[in-house]
Design a protein around this motif. Structure first.
Motif, PDB file in Angstrom:
ATOM      1  N   LEU A   1      60.308  97.929 -26.113  1.00  0.00           N
ATOM      2  CA  LEU A   1      60.545  96.526 -26.427  1.00  0.00           C
ATOM      3  C   LEU A   1      61.161  95.806 -25.229  1.00  0.00           C
ATOM      4  O   LEU A   1      62.010  96.358 -24.538  1.00  0.00           O
ATOM      5  CB  LEU A   1      61.475  96.414 -27.642  1.00  0.00           C
ATOM      6  N   PHE A   2      60.729  94.577 -25.025  1.00  0.00           N
ATOM      7  CA  PHE A   2      61.182  93.775 -23.895  1.00  0.00           C
ATOM      8  C   PHE A   2      61.815  92.484 -24.401  1.00  0.00           C
ATOM      9  O   PHE A   2      61.312  91.868 -25.342  1.00  0.00           O
ATOM     10  CB  PHE A   2      60.000  93.421 -22.985  1.00  0.00           C
ATOM     11  N   GLY A   3      62.908  92.077 -23.780  1.00  0.00           N
ATOM     12  CA  GLY A   3      63.571  90.814 -24.098  1.00  0.00           C
ATOM     13  C   GLY A   3      64.183  90.250 -22.846  1.00  0.00           C
ATOM     14  O   GLY A   3      63.986  90.773 -21.746  1.00  0.00           O
ATOM     15  N   ASP A   4      64.937  89.167 -22.994  1.00  0.00           N
ATOM     16  CA  ASP A   4      65.614  88.574 -21.847  1.00  0.00           C
ATOM     17  C   ASP A   4      66.588  89.582 -21.260  1.00  0.00           C
ATOM     18  O   ASP A   4      67.600  89.911 -21.876  1.00  0.00           O
ATOM     19  CB  ASP A   4      66.382  87.315 -22.260  1.00  0.00           C
ATOM     20  N   ASP A   5      66.263  90.113 -20.089  1.00  0.00           N
ATOM     21  CA  ASP A   5      67.131  91.023 -19.342  1.00  0.00           C
ATOM     22  C   ASP A   5      67.389  92.353 -20.055  1.00  0.00           C
ATOM     23  O   ASP A   5      68.391  93.012 -19.791  1.00  0.00           O
ATOM     24  CB  ASP A   5      68.468  90.344 -19.016  1.00  0.00           C
ATOM     25  N   VAL A   6      66.494  92.749 -21.000  1.00  0.00           N
ATOM     26  CA  VAL A   6      66.664  93.998 -21.756  1.00  0.00           C
ATOM     27  C   VAL A   6      65.319  94.714 -21.880  1.00  0.00           C
ATOM     28  O   VAL A   6      64.297  94.081 -22.144  1.00  0.00           O
ATOM     29  CB  VAL A   6      67.186  93.721 -23.182  1.00  0.00           C
ATOM     30  N   ILE A   7      65.346  96.023 -21.687  1.00  0.00           N
ATOM     31  CA  ILE A   7      64.203  96.887 -22.016  1.00  0.00           C
ATOM     32  C   ILE A   7      64.749  97.979 -22.920  1.00  0.00           C
ATOM     33  O   ILE A   7      65.738  98.630 -22.594  1.00  0.00           O
ATOM     34  CB  ILE A   7      63.566  97.513 -20.763  1.00  0.00           C
ATOM     35  N   THR A   8      64.104  98.180 -24.069  1.00  0.00           N
ATOM     36  CA  THR A   8      64.554  99.176 -25.037  1.00  0.00           C
ATOM     37  C   THR A   8      63.446 100.179 -25.293  1.00  0.00           C
ATOM     38  O   THR A   8      62.306  99.799 -25.578  1.00  0.00           O
ATOM     39  CB  THR A   8      64.967  98.500 -26.361  1.00  0.00           C
ATOM     40  N   LEU A   9      63.785 101.460 -25.196  1.00  0.00           N
ATOM     41  CA  LEU A   9      62.877 102.553 -25.530  1.00  0.00           C
ATOM     42  C   LEU A   9      63.404 103.211 -26.793  1.00  0.00           C
ATOM     43  O   LEU A   9      64.594 103.528 -26.879  1.00  0.00           O
ATOM     44  CB  LEU A   9      62.843 103.601 -24.418  1.00  0.00           C
TER      45      LEU A   9
ATOM     46  N   PRO B   1      66.850 107.539 -32.201  1.00  0.00           N
ATOM     47  CA  PRO B   1      67.658 107.077 -31.079  1.00  0.00           C
ATOM     48  C   PRO B   1      66.938 105.997 -30.279  1.00  0.00           C
ATOM     49  O   PRO B   1      65.709 105.928 -30.270  1.00  0.00           O
ATOM     50  CB  PRO B   1      67.821 108.343 -30.236  1.00  0.00           C
ATOM     51  N   GLN B   2      67.724 105.155 -29.607  1.00  0.00           N
ATOM     52  CA  GLN B   2      67.171 104.149 -28.711  1.00  0.00           C
ATOM     53  C   GLN B   2      68.041 104.038 -27.468  1.00  0.00           C
ATOM     54  O   GLN B   2      69.258 104.182 -27.535  1.00  0.00           O
ATOM     55  CB  GLN B   2      67.077 102.786 -29.395  1.00  0.00           C
ATOM     56  N   LEU B   3      67.373 103.787 -26.357  1.00  0.00           N
ATOM     57  CA  LEU B   3      68.044 103.518 -25.093  1.00  0.00           C
ATOM     58  C   LEU B   3      67.728 102.086 -24.697  1.00  0.00           C
ATOM     59  O   LEU B   3      66.562 101.680 -24.718  1.00  0.00           O
ATOM     60  CB  LEU B   3      67.540 104.446 -23.986  1.00  0.00           C
ATOM     61  N   SER B   4      68.739 101.341 -24.353  1.00  0.00           N
ATOM     62  CA  SER B   4      68.534  99.966 -23.886  1.00  0.00           C
ATOM     63  C   SER B   4      69.067  99.844 -22.475  1.00  0.00           C
ATOM     64  O   SER B   4      70.204 100.227 -22.186  1.00  0.00           O
ATOM     65  CB  SER B   4      69.247  98.969 -24.794  1.00  0.00           C
ATOM     66  N   PHE B   5      68.242  99.294 -21.611  1.00  0.00           N
ATOM     67  CA  PHE B   5      68.607  99.074 -20.220  1.00  0.00           C
ATOM     68  C   PHE B   5      68.810  97.574 -20.045  1.00  0.00           C
ATOM     69  O   PHE B   5      67.877  96.788 -20.198  1.00  0.00           O
ATOM     70  CB  PHE B   5      67.510  99.591 -19.296  1.00  0.00           C
ATOM     71  N   VAL B   6      70.049  97.182 -19.740  1.00  0.00           N
ATOM     72  CA  VAL B   6      70.412  95.771 -19.679  1.00  0.00           C
ATOM     73  C   VAL B   6      70.681  95.377 -18.235  1.00  0.00           C
ATOM     74  O   VAL B   6      71.464  96.024 -17.539  1.00  0.00           O
ATOM     75  CB  VAL B   6      71.668  95.505 -20.548  1.00  0.00           C
ATOM     76  N   ASP B   7      70.028  94.314 -17.810  1.00  0.00           N
ATOM     77  CA  ASP B   7      70.264  93.723 -16.501  1.00  0.00           C
ATOM     78  C   ASP B   7      71.441  92.772 -16.658  1.00  0.00           C
ATOM     79  O   ASP B   7      71.299  91.679 -17.210  1.00  0.00           O
ATOM     80  CB  ASP B   7      69.022  92.979 -16.029  1.00  0.00           C
ATOM     81  N   GLY B   8      72.608  93.177 -16.215  1.00  0.00           N
ATOM     82  CA  GLY B   8      73.834  92.424 -16.422  1.00  0.00           C
ATOM     83  C   GLY B   8      73.906  91.103 -15.686  1.00  0.00           C
ATOM     84  O   GLY B   8      74.731  90.269 -16.003  1.00  0.00           O
ATOM     85  N   ARG B   9      73.036  90.890 -14.707  1.00  0.00           N
ATOM     86  CA  ARG B   9      73.079  89.633 -13.957  1.00  0.00           C
ATOM     87  C   ARG B   9      72.527  88.467 -14.770  1.00  0.00           C
ATOM     88  O   ARG B   9      72.730  87.325 -14.430  1.00  0.00           O
ATOM     89  CB  ARG B   9      72.281  89.774 -12.669  1.00  0.00           C
ATOM     90  N   GLY B  10      71.825  88.748 -15.834  1.00  0.00           N
ATOM     91  CA  GLY B  10      71.201  87.682 -16.609  1.00  0.00           C
ATOM     92  C   GLY B  10      72.077  87.189 -17.741  1.00  0.00           C
ATOM     93  O   GLY B  10      73.269  86.944 -17.583  1.00  0.00           O
ATOM     94  N   TRP B  11      71.507  87.084 -18.897  1.00  0.00           N
ATOM     95  CA  TRP B  11      72.120  86.510 -20.086  1.00  0.00           C
ATOM     96  C   TRP B  11      73.429  87.193 -20.469  1.00  0.00           C
ATOM     97  O   TRP B  11      74.363  86.560 -20.919  1.00  0.00           O
ATOM     98  CB  TRP B  11      71.110  86.611 -21.230  1.00  0.00           C
ATOM     99  N   TYR B  12      73.535  88.523 -20.256  1.00  0.00           N
ATOM    100  CA  TYR B  12      74.700  89.281 -20.699  1.00  0.00           C
ATOM    101  C   TYR B  12      75.896  89.144 -19.770  1.00  0.00           C
ATOM    102  O   TYR B  12      77.027  89.312 -20.188  1.00  0.00           O
ATOM    103  CB  TYR B  12      74.345  90.765 -20.840  1.00  0.00           C
ATOM    104  N   GLY B  13      75.661  88.877 -18.513  1.00  0.00           N
ATOM    105  CA  GLY B  13      76.747  88.798 -17.545  1.00  0.00           C
ATOM    106  C   GLY B  13      77.373  90.165 -17.330  1.00  0.00           C
ATOM    107  O   GLY B  13      77.418  90.988 -18.218  1.00  0.00           O
ATOM    108  N   GLY B  14      77.787  90.474 -16.149  1.00  0.00           N
ATOM    109  CA  GLY B  14      78.417  91.766 -15.889  1.00  0.00           C
ATOM    110  C   GLY B  14      77.489  92.705 -15.146  1.00  0.00           C
ATOM    111  O   GLY B  14      76.569  92.291 -14.454  1.00  0.00           O
ATOM    112  N   ASP B  15      77.739  93.999 -15.298  1.00  0.00           N
ATOM    113  CA  ASP B  15      76.992  95.029 -14.583  1.00  0.00           C
ATOM    114  C   ASP B  15      75.733  95.445 -15.336  1.00  0.00           C
ATOM    115  O   ASP B  15      75.587  95.201 -16.522  1.00  0.00           O
ATOM    116  CB  ASP B  15      77.875  96.266 -14.404  1.00  0.00           C
ATOM    117  N   ASN B  16      74.836  96.124 -14.600  1.00  0.00           N
ATOM    118  CA  ASN B  16      73.694  96.756 -15.251  1.00  0.00           C
ATOM    119  C   ASN B  16      74.224  97.921 -16.083  1.00  0.00           C
ATOM    120  O   ASN B  16      75.049  98.703 -15.596  1.00  0.00           O
ATOM    121  CB  ASN B  16      72.695  97.276 -14.225  1.00  0.00           C
ATOM    122  N   GLU B  17      73.787  98.019 -17.329  1.00  0.00           N
ATOM    123  CA  GLU B  17      74.298  99.071 -18.202  1.00  0.00           C
ATOM    124  C   GLU B  17      73.173  99.667 -19.033  1.00  0.00           C
ATOM    125  O   GLU B  17      72.163  99.014 -19.300  1.00  0.00           O
ATOM    126  CB  GLU B  17      75.380  98.522 -19.138  1.00  0.00           C
TER     127      GLU B  17
END
Length: 163
Positions: A63-71, A95-111
């Motif tokens: 799944l893809f969203g604003d600054d997020v990819i979820t497997l 289980p799910q893994l979400s990769f968040v690009d912290g520079r976008g909507w979430y603010g902060g680090d990549n997590e």
């Protein structure tokens, strides 16, 4: 007490036996599109569901969203609803893994987030066409980064069914 308990036990066993006959999903494999909505970002992406026989099935999605990819992958127990043609229910977890690009909507680090997602839903396969739909309640239980539980998450899916 015996007069109440034994008839109830007999009825439960009879109901279990009759639902096992219709336990299979009405297809072997389906591919399609999943839309995950609720509190937080909306996620959209491809999914595949495969029946392992009987009531057991597995589902995988990206799944893809604003600054997020979820497997994610899920196991589900599936049952057809008696008296309907193509309508069934399921319950599952995965289980799910979400990769968040912290520079976008979430603010902060990549997590990277690890979550468990239980699911309870309905699925309908059009009997005369290779098309199916599902709708479920799929809360998000994040196990990392200040663990939290997000109950207001739902998925809607559109599938092309293969035999």
């Amino acid at each position: 007490m015996k007069k109440v308990f034994l008839p109830l036990l007999s009825a439960a066993l009879l109901a279990l036996g009759t639902t096992e006959v219709n336990a299979q999903t009405p297809y072997k494999t389906a591919i399609g599109l999943a839309i995950d909505v609720g509190d937080g970002p909306t996620l959209v992406g491809p999914q595949i569901k495969h029946s392992f026989g009987g009531a057991n099935a597995g589902n995988a999605q990206v799944l893809f969203g604003d600054d997020v990819i979820t497997l994610g992958v899920d196991y589900s127990y599936n049952q057809q609803i008696a008296g309907t043609n193509g309508l069934g229910w399921y319950v599952g977890v995965g289980p799910q893994l979400s990769f968040v690009d912290g520079r976008g909507w979430y603010g902060g680090d990549n997590e990277t987030y690890v979550a468990i997602r239980p699911a309870v839903g309905l699925e309908y396969k059009i009997p005369t066409a290779p098309i199916g739909f599902h709708f479920d309640w799929k809360p998000w239980w994040n196990l990392t980064h200040n663990s939290n539980f997000e109950p207001a998450r739902f998925t809607l899916g559109f599938k092309f069914t293969l035999k």
